[in-house]
Scaffold this motif. Structure first.
Motif, PDB file in Angstrom:
ATOM      1  N   UNK A 284       0.837  -1.201   0.000  1.00  0.00           N
ATOM      2  CA  UNK A 284       0.000   0.000   0.000  1.00  0.00           C
ATOM      3  C   UNK A 284       0.871   1.249   0.000  1.00  0.00           C
ATOM      4  N   UNK A 285       1.942   1.243   0.790  1.00  0.00           N
ATOM      5  CA  UNK A 285       2.858   2.394   0.782  1.00  0.00           C
ATOM      6  C   UNK A 285       3.490   2.591  -0.588  1.00  0.00           C
ATOM      7  N   UNK A 286       3.815   1.492  -1.252  1.00  0.00           N
ATOM      8  CA  UNK A 286       4.387   1.571  -2.599  1.00  0.00           C
ATOM      9  C   UNK A 286       3.401   2.218  -3.562  1.00  0.00           C
ATOM     10  N   UNK A 287       2.158   1.772  -3.544  1.00  0.00           N
ATOM     11  CA  UNK A 287       1.148   2.339  -4.425  1.00  0.00           C
ATOM     12  C   UNK A 287       0.905   3.807  -4.087  1.00  0.00           C
ATOM     13  N   UNK A 288       0.939   4.157  -2.814  1.00  0.00           N
ATOM     14  CA  UNK A 288       0.807   5.570  -2.425  1.00  0.00           C
ATOM     15  C   UNK A 288       1.900   6.415  -3.075  1.00  0.00           C
ATOM     16  N   UNK A 289       3.129   5.900  -3.058  1.00  0.00           N
ATOM     17  CA  UNK A 289       4.246   6.639  -3.644  1.00  0.00           C
ATOM     18  C   UNK A 289       4.026   6.878  -5.131  1.00  0.00           C
ATOM     19  N   UNK A 290       3.531   5.862  -5.838  1.00  0.00           N
ATOM     20  CA  UNK A 290       3.273   6.009  -7.272  1.00  0.00           C
ATOM     21  C   UNK A 290       2.187   7.053  -7.510  1.00  0.00           C
ATOM     22  N   UNK A 291       1.112   6.990  -6.725  1.00  0.00           N
ATOM     23  CA  UNK A 291       0.012   7.934  -6.886  1.00  0.00           C
ATOM     24  C   UNK A 291       0.464   9.363  -6.660  1.00  0.00           C
ATOM     25  N   UNK A 292       1.280   9.562  -5.631  1.00  0.00           N
ATOM     26  CA  UNK A 292       1.768  10.910  -5.317  1.00  0.00           C
ATOM     27  C   UNK A 292       2.778  11.383  -6.357  1.00  0.00           C
ATOM     28  N   UNK A 293       3.670  10.486  -6.775  1.00  0.00           N
ATOM     29  CA  UNK A 293       4.726  10.853  -7.712  1.00  0.00           C
ATOM     30  C   UNK A 293       4.155  11.328  -9.038  1.00  0.00           C
ATOM     31  N   UNK A 294       3.077  10.680  -9.507  1.00  0.00           N
ATOM     32  CA  UNK A 294       2.527  11.047 -10.800  1.00  0.00           C
ATOM     33  C   UNK A 294       1.342  12.010 -10.716  1.00  0.00           C
ATOM     34  N   UNK A 295       1.283  12.731  -9.598  1.00  0.00           N
ATOM     35  CA  UNK A 295       0.339  13.835  -9.479  1.00  0.00           C
ATOM     36  C   UNK A 295       1.069  15.133  -9.820  1.00  0.00           C
ATOM     37  N   UNK A 296       0.494  15.935 -10.707  1.00  0.00           N
ATOM     38  CA  UNK A 296       1.158  17.182 -11.100  1.00  0.00           C
ATOM     39  C   UNK A 296       0.374  18.384 -10.609  1.00  0.00           C
TER      40      UNK A 296
END
Length: 305
Positions: A293-305
């Motif tokens: 879940x933490x990994x998916x959170x990182x992806x979601x945040x990283x690809x938010x502009x």
């Protein structure tokens, strides 16, 4: 005839209906072998929703549990006609059965760094006009918006409001109106198999009318999992590798990279909330689920502009 592991997961998922179908399954298979004049040629294999019986002539008989999600698989195979996917030789819709081209057990999940370019090329081949009668992904837009807002309000999560807002914006801007294109619907590396006629062919489509960017995002979501589990990548290193794979996938598929990024941001937010409510197939609870879940959170945040 019925692998024990398949029987267990079917009953766990479907309950009494699964038990009843499993009791009928040997007779269904034998009837289909007789109907299509087939001779068995190997041990019965299985996936999550069906059994696969190798038969003579480099083909397999696939029989799936009768579920709405399995209805349009043969429609997708017919539309592709062997382009990027296994060939469909026969179909029996009443029994959720197909006679398909045989491929190997080796999947793209074990292929490492070249996986994104290979998958992108396969998706390019699969990008064809959708046949009539398939469900439309655009019909899911209202449901997706409602679920995002409900999950954001009810779940304990670290995602900033801007991340959820952008996921909702992706639904509004990309999901409500989508192209008349055939979408696989479950396009990940374990559904891309080694073959003889072509290097790689897909199996197990769901069959939707929609945007190929969705398939690209599903592939990248699962690639994040493999980079973490198989390659041990975390943090900035994982995100750099995933960005490189996005770029490789976009170049091979012809789908715009930013378009894929936006779809992937939405899919990551949905996956983050899903994991918190339900867990994942290989991690229902505990420390492994928390890490994913933490990994998916990182992806979601990283690809938010």
């Amino acid at each position: 005839m019925i692998p024990e592991a398949f029987a267990q997961i079917t009953v766990q998922r479907e309950g009494a209906a699964g038990e009843a179908w499993l009791a009928e399954l040997p007779g269904i298979v034998e009837g289909l072998l007789d109907q299509w004049s087939l001779q068995r040629d190997g041990d019965v294999l299985h996936g999550q929703v069906g059994v696969v019986v190798p038969v003579e002539g480099d083909a397999v008989l696939k029989v799936s549990f009768p579920h709405p999600g399995n209805v349009h698989e043969p429609d997708a195979f017919e539309a592709w006609g062997g382009r990027g996917a296994v060939k469909l030789y026969e179909r029996d819709d009443a029994r959720y059965a197909m006679l398909l081209e045989r491929v190997h057990a080796s999947t793209l999940a074990a292929h490492g760094g070249a996986a994104a370019a290979i998958a992108g090329d396969v998706l390019r081949q699969l990008t064809v006009p959708a046949p009539d009668g398939l469900p439309r992904m655009s019909d899911k837009a209202d449901e997706w918006c409602e679920e995002l807002l409900k999950d954001a309000a009810e779940l304990d999560h670290p995602l900033p409001a801007v991340v959820v807002d952008q996921a909702v914006a992706v639904v509004d801007e990309l999901c409500r109106v989508q192209p008349e294109t055939l979408v696989h619907g479950d396009f990940h590396a374990r559904n891309i198999l080694r073959a003889d006629r072509e290097p790689w062919l897909v199996v197990d489509p769901k069959g939707y009318v929609g945007d190929p960017g969705f398939d690209a995002a599903i592939f990248l979501r699962t690639r994040a999992y493999y980079l973490f589990i198989d390659d041990g990548l975390v943090g900035a290193e994982l995100l750099r590798s995933l960005q490189a794979e996005l770029d490789e996938f976009a170049a091979a598929s012809g789908v715009d990279a930013d378009h894929i990024r936006r779809w992937t941001q939405l899919i990551a937010v949905q996956a983050s909330f899903w994991g918190r409510r339900h867990g994942y197939g290989r991690a229902r609870s505990g420390s492994e689920l928390d890490e994913l879940v933490r990994l998916i959170d990182q992806v979601a945040i990283h690809w938010t502009t």
